[in-house]
Design an enzyme around this catalytic site. Sequence first.
Site: not given
Length: 219
Positions: A19-20, A22, A95-97
């Site tokens: 989740p965000m 984390a 990142d942010e895949a």
Amino acid sequence: MASFKPSIPSGEVHVIMGPMFAGKTTALLRRIKSEGANGRNVAMIKSSKDNRYAVDSVVTHDGAKFPCWALPDLSSFRQNFGGDAYDKLDVIGIDEAQFFEDLYDFCCTAADHDGKTVIVAGLDGDYLRRSFGSVLDVVPLADTVTKLTARCEMCGKRAFFTLRKTEETKTELIGGADVYMPVCRQHYVNGQVLIKAARSVVESHKSKSGTFSEAAPVI
């Protein structure tokens, strides 16, 4: 006797999800910096959609930075980076895949054919706890999968889910602590109930306000 060219060593795919808040980006940066310190050539990519903290850097929520390529898709990376430079790359961080629609194809090509180690970090689910983007699609390709957890903002227990605090319903809504909070299962369920109740109250007020305004005389 036939001669054979040596094949390119096979690469690897590693997935970091959760989740965000984390620590996914923190874990990704730690791995990339470690690979670089060990003499391997590294590069970082993020989605150009994510410009919350910086345009040309991957930035953690606590401010750690690493230069990156901000791209709308992964298929353009090799061309932008340069063919010769790409061939010399050992490790690619993403990142942010969840924002890359071509994530699966890129990982296949980079790891299976180009011998790269690809480290993917992203959300496994959206605010409705449904699959987000292609992160879960990459799991069958992965050498390792790490699921991180955050700390529930309501009770302090392990948080597996991301709760959206606004009324916006579109799947892609980039934001930080002003929009999202990590929560445990209990507070995710309770939070959804409270959010729905709040929306009902707001819509009810809007409806009553609209009716009153239509009936009110113009002075």
